[in-house]
Scaffold this motif. Sequence first.
Motif, PDB file in Angstrom:
ATOM      1  N   ARG A  47      41.384  -4.350 -43.838  1.00 19.19           N
ATOM      2  CA  ARG A  47      40.481  -4.545 -44.972  1.00 19.19           C
ATOM      3  C   ARG A  47      39.325  -3.560 -44.910  1.00 19.19           C
ATOM      4  O   ARG A  47      38.966  -3.057 -43.847  1.00 19.19           O
TER       5      ARG A  47
ATOM      6  N   SER B 178      38.574  -3.765 -50.675  1.00 21.54           N
ATOM      7  CA  SER B 178      39.963  -4.174 -50.829  1.00 21.54           C
ATOM      8  C   SER B 178      40.600  -4.371 -49.464  1.00 21.54           C
ATOM      9  O   SER B 178      39.985  -4.095 -48.428  1.00 21.54           O
TER      10      SER B 178
ATOM     11  N   ARG C  11      44.804  -4.280 -47.567  1.00 19.24           N
ATOM     12  CA  ARG C  11      46.234  -4.054 -47.724  1.00 19.24           C
ATOM     13  C   ARG C  11      46.965  -4.560 -46.491  1.00 19.24           C
ATOM     14  O   ARG C  11      46.432  -4.538 -45.370  1.00 19.24           O
ATOM     15  N   GLU C  12      48.193  -5.020 -46.734  1.00 16.42           N
ATOM     16  CA  GLU C  12      49.056  -5.479 -45.654  1.00 16.42           C
ATOM     17  C   GLU C  12      50.203  -4.492 -45.501  1.00 16.42           C
ATOM     18  O   GLU C  12      50.881  -4.164 -46.470  1.00 16.42           O
ATOM     19  N   TYR C  13      50.412  -4.023 -44.271  1.00 18.72           N
ATOM     20  CA  TYR C  13      51.405  -2.994 -43.985  1.00 18.72           C
ATOM     21  C   TYR C  13      52.537  -3.565 -43.131  1.00 18.72           C
ATOM     22  O   TYR C  13      52.327  -4.457 -42.306  1.00 18.72           O
TER      23      TYR C  13
ATOM     24  N   GLY D 178      51.860   0.020 -47.786  1.00 16.38           N
ATOM     25  CA  GLY D 178      51.262  -1.297 -47.806  1.00 16.38           C
ATOM     26  C   GLY D 178      51.199  -1.913 -49.191  1.00 16.38           C
ATOM     27  O   GLY D 178      51.478  -1.265 -50.201  1.00 16.38           O
ATOM     28  N   THR D 179      50.838  -3.181 -49.232  1.00 12.03           N
ATOM     29  CA  THR D 179      50.704  -3.914 -50.493  1.00 12.03           C
ATOM     30  C   THR D 179      49.333  -4.580 -50.531  1.00 12.03           C
ATOM     31  O   THR D 179      48.792  -4.969 -49.494  1.00 12.03           O
ATOM     32  N   PRO D 180      48.735  -4.723 -51.724  1.00  9.69           N
ATOM     33  CA  PRO D 180      47.422  -5.360 -51.827  1.00  9.69           C
ATOM     34  C   PRO D 180      47.454  -6.782 -51.277  1.00  9.69           C
ATOM     35  O   PRO D 180      48.410  -7.524 -51.489  1.00  9.69           O
TER      36      PRO D 180
END
Length: 333
Positions: free
Chosen positions: A214, A218, A220-222, A233-235
């Motif tokens: 983080r 924002s 993101r998850e990887y 990654g995705t939000p």
Amino acid sequence: MRSALCALGAAAALALLPAGHARAEGQGPDRDFTFEDSRITESSGLAASRAHPGIYWTHNDQDEPRIFGVDSRTGKTVATLTLSGVGTPRDMEAVSVGPDGDLYVGDVGDNLDGSWDHVWIYRFPEPKTLKDQTVRARQYVVKYADGPRNAEALMVHPKTGRVYIASKREDGGGLYAGPERLTTSGTNTFRRVGEVPWVTDGAFSPDGERLLLRGYFSAREYVWKDGRISGDGTPAGAPFQGQAESATYTPDGSAFMFGSEGAHSRVVRVDREDAPAPADPAPTPAAPGADGAAPDPGQAPAATGSQGSAAKGFLVLAGGTVLVLGIKRLLRR
């Protein structure tokens, strides 16, 4: 690390956008909660306890060597741990729990962005009893293979036990891997293994297959594969918070927990989109509703306007970033 410029941009975002979340406050463990302890003013790291369900560990960044155990059901501090065997912390920025049940604290911040030739990690077993106590910690000296730098995120992989640090730069930082095993007898050299965005905290998922990072605006998850980040990654749906400096997973990996600095700051739960909803706790007696049926105490209002918030969030992010960078350029003149 306190940053007035970053807080200004984040505060603007906070003023414009509501923080959407899926769980109500105070209804059970691993839900939204507010730090009730007046000593917690700069919560810079967050980690879910492995030994005590519903407990989250946090700390201030520039403080005594102490860690707070907070009950997510009430927001109250149930244990204050004072570390012995270590020096005076300079800038504690992160906390993580390893597969051995040890707590790792990253004294890795550097307000002057690379002025210290080494930083420290403190490590000690998570206590079996929740109470105010002094714990004996090991102290590790850390250096980076490519020179000093500022960092605010330290993550311990839940399967391998390897420690990772993400450096912090507004134009992107690096992900650094420590040695297979840390040593107290010499320097632990961390080597760059990837590139990361502007990071203020991070955490591995409990299964070790994902990495959450983080920043101020924002998260993101990887996907984590072969000791590295895989893909873009995705939000992660992080809420907008005034000084967004902490993040972790719930113990079951079904949700993220996002926190921020500030007196009586709030930790917000955000359910992962592809995770099954956890079972609600057993209902407690409640007054019957108008139809004679007792209301469900685990039911929370559904989040609304998520698509609109995402679009507005992008605009605020862009505007906030421009504002921050513009002010910084003026100050450099």
